[in-house]
Enzyme design. Sequence first.
Site, short mmCIF file in Angstrom:
data_model
loop_
_atom_site.label_atom_id
_atom_site.label_comp_id
_atom_site.label_asym_id
_atom_site.label_seq_id
_atom_site.Cartn_x
_atom_site.Cartn_y
_atom_site.Cartn_z
N CYS A 14 -7.95 70.05 64.28
CA CYS A 14 -7.15 68.87 63.97
C CYS A 14 -8.07 67.66 63.79
O CYS A 14 -9.22 67.66 64.25
CB CYS A 14 -6.19 68.62 65.12
N TYR A 34 -1.11 82.54 62.23
CA TYR A 34 -1.65 81.92 63.45
C TYR A 34 -0.92 82.44 64.68
O TYR A 34 0.31 82.42 64.74
CB TYR A 34 -1.47 80.40 63.31
N HIS A 66 -3.59 79.86 71.01
CA HIS A 66 -3.31 78.64 71.77
C HIS A 66 -1.93 78.47 72.39
O HIS A 66 -1.47 77.34 72.51
CB HIS A 66 -3.53 77.42 70.85
N ASP A 117 -10.14 76.78 75.09
CA ASP A 117 -10.84 77.06 73.83
C ASP A 117 -11.86 75.95 73.55
O ASP A 117 -13.03 76.23 73.32
CB ASP A 117 -9.79 77.14 72.71
#
Length: 684
Positions: free
Chosen positions: A31, A170, A173, A266
């Site tokens: 991001c 995806y 997360h 992560d």
Amino acid sequence: MARDARYDILFEPVRIGPVTARNRFYQVPHCDGMGHRRPKAEAASRAVKAEGGWAVICTQECEIHPSGEVTPSVEARLWDDKDIPALALMTEAVHRHGALAGIELVHNGPSSANRYSREVPLGPSHQPAGRYDPVQARAMDLTDIRAYRQWHRAAARRAKLAGFDLVYVYAGHDLSLPMHFLQRRRNNRSDEYGGSLENRARLLREVIEDTKEEVGDTCAVAVRIAVDELLGPEGITSEGEGRDVIAMLAELPDLWDVNVSDWDNDSLTSRFGPEGGQEPFTAFVKKVTSKPVVGVGRFTSPDTMVSQIKRGVLDFIGAARPSIADPFLPKKIEEGRLEDIRECIGCNICVTGDRFAAPIRCTQNPTMGEEWRKGWHPEEVPGKSTDESVLIVGAGPAGLECARTLGERGYEVHLAEAGTDLGGRVVLESHLPGLSAWIRVRDYRIQQLTKLTNVQIYRDSRLTPEHVHEFGAAHVVIATGGAWRRDGVGRANWQAVPGLDRAGVFTPGDIMAGAQPEGPIVVYDDDHYYMGGVLAEKLRAEGHDVTLVTPAHSASAWTDYTLELAHIQKRLLEIGVTIVANQRLATMQVDHAELACVYTGTRSLVPCASLVTVTARLPNDDLYRALIANGDALKDAGIGSVTAIGDALAPSTIAAAVYAGHSYARALGTNPDGKVAFKREFPG
Ligand code: ADP
Ligand code: SF4
């Protein structure tokens, strides 16, 4: 300079399904706070990395439907055809520099509260949605699942039209529906999408198949998946279902992009983990698939990268943060310029951009996020506009970066530092527990300064106004830093706290300078970033009884934005620091601190022999004030301007100091008011 043959392996092309990456450097999705709201800035920022040699450049999360959106974060968006042009800006820019463009398609399911669209969130089962939002997701029925698959197909089609070469499914997360369906704790369905792992992985399989069918002729289909959630048996583990699901779907996608979850694991900061720290969790993946594998680990050392490839851990060196700190990292390795690499320090200031929906910023790379709006390039600066000389006083992050950038521009620069060491606050702070990587802020800049013959450095030179006058440089930059307050004034106390003028009261500066407080110790943290927590950790490690008192709801409250909050609480609690939240310091007595509840004002006592006040800092601006107070003397000395920057102007983060130094240097001679103008993007 030619590159070292040892690194040749990093520059081999690698095939990913129908496309080929020119080398093994892969910017994984990350991001950046720009996304669909600032598409020109987004395109320019990603393009600089393509120019810097990365073979694959990915977007951040790209929402595929209003029922799974990430407001208040601003990420990518592909709800309908109208979103295509904004993303095409990025693919065109990335392609111009010979890189592949990847897009991470996401429906955030119950992780979204849909604060913008107001759609009811969706999930595998009924469950709370968002973070602490008073909103629930409803259980998807089979019609919903079919609809979701259609949205994903439509988004993949649009991604292809926008020019993407890789399209992601995806499942990372603790975000995104394929992951939510996999998780036993979130999925208690009794139909073909619940129960056995095969059933829970059905949606992931179907979406991979759909995407391949839809765009797989020309686009590679990548899967990003968290192979371990670090939740033990409660979650996906790399020894259990994480491994099984990859084995089950091993040959289905064209590429596996693997990591650990949640995001705070992560993107672990350097305070909590080393380079390459994910290897124990992800190393199995290459053993169960023949498809290329990318993984991350804050890789900045080419030797570590080579080792990852040679030992068969990864095929691609994945990077978010190292590509932010140095968009030209691959080029520098390729050209044998290892000493020019600007290594990520692992501080996660970059993450705060997403959290605040503001353009990304980076401690090490002040140009990150400024490529379009300010026209800044990480490796290029305009030449000087005059032959004037500049005197910089103070060689902390602000002074060093200012000297480096002015030096690159070709100015005659004189950098005077009171101490023997260059680096200012990072020299001291990098000795605190877990912060050793922060010295890279200094090391990169010193390394660059050694190459600049037009920059003179004077150590052990504490300058007075008279020295500055004698020097007679055309421009003077005051980068003399700041100092921690001793009076307790901060956010909760606007007036000096009674009793702090006694012995046994210390500032962070005292502790970093080697003061040895007697225990028991109260660390009073009204600063809320890392310093209070890190000092509590240090003093506890030295064997003291330590109580961290804070007016906030938790220790180091602002570190929520750097993904460190949970790690900090855990560490402090595990080492035996007592955390007392929601209390401000009322007074300090000989053998105790008196606290006041921030809600009720109720007083309580904490016995202690010493108090460390971590509240706020004041600028070291005596020199600046003295200089500007005497305009005649400046004129007589031929000094055209005196400017305070960084902590000497207003104490802030190291990132802000580096930015201030860079910004001053860019503006000199180009902007009459010394400010850097920036462009804005308007909708439409
Ligand atoms: P910033 O984060 O703004 O760069 P720092 O506190 O890290 O600020 O660094 C400021 C540096 O300025 C320190 O290394 C300090 O020793 C130096 N300094 C402070 N006053 C003077 C002075 N009068 N002359 C030269 N150097 C100074
Ligand atoms: Fe690395 Fe910090 Fe820059 Fe993020 S902000 S890329 S963690 S140096």
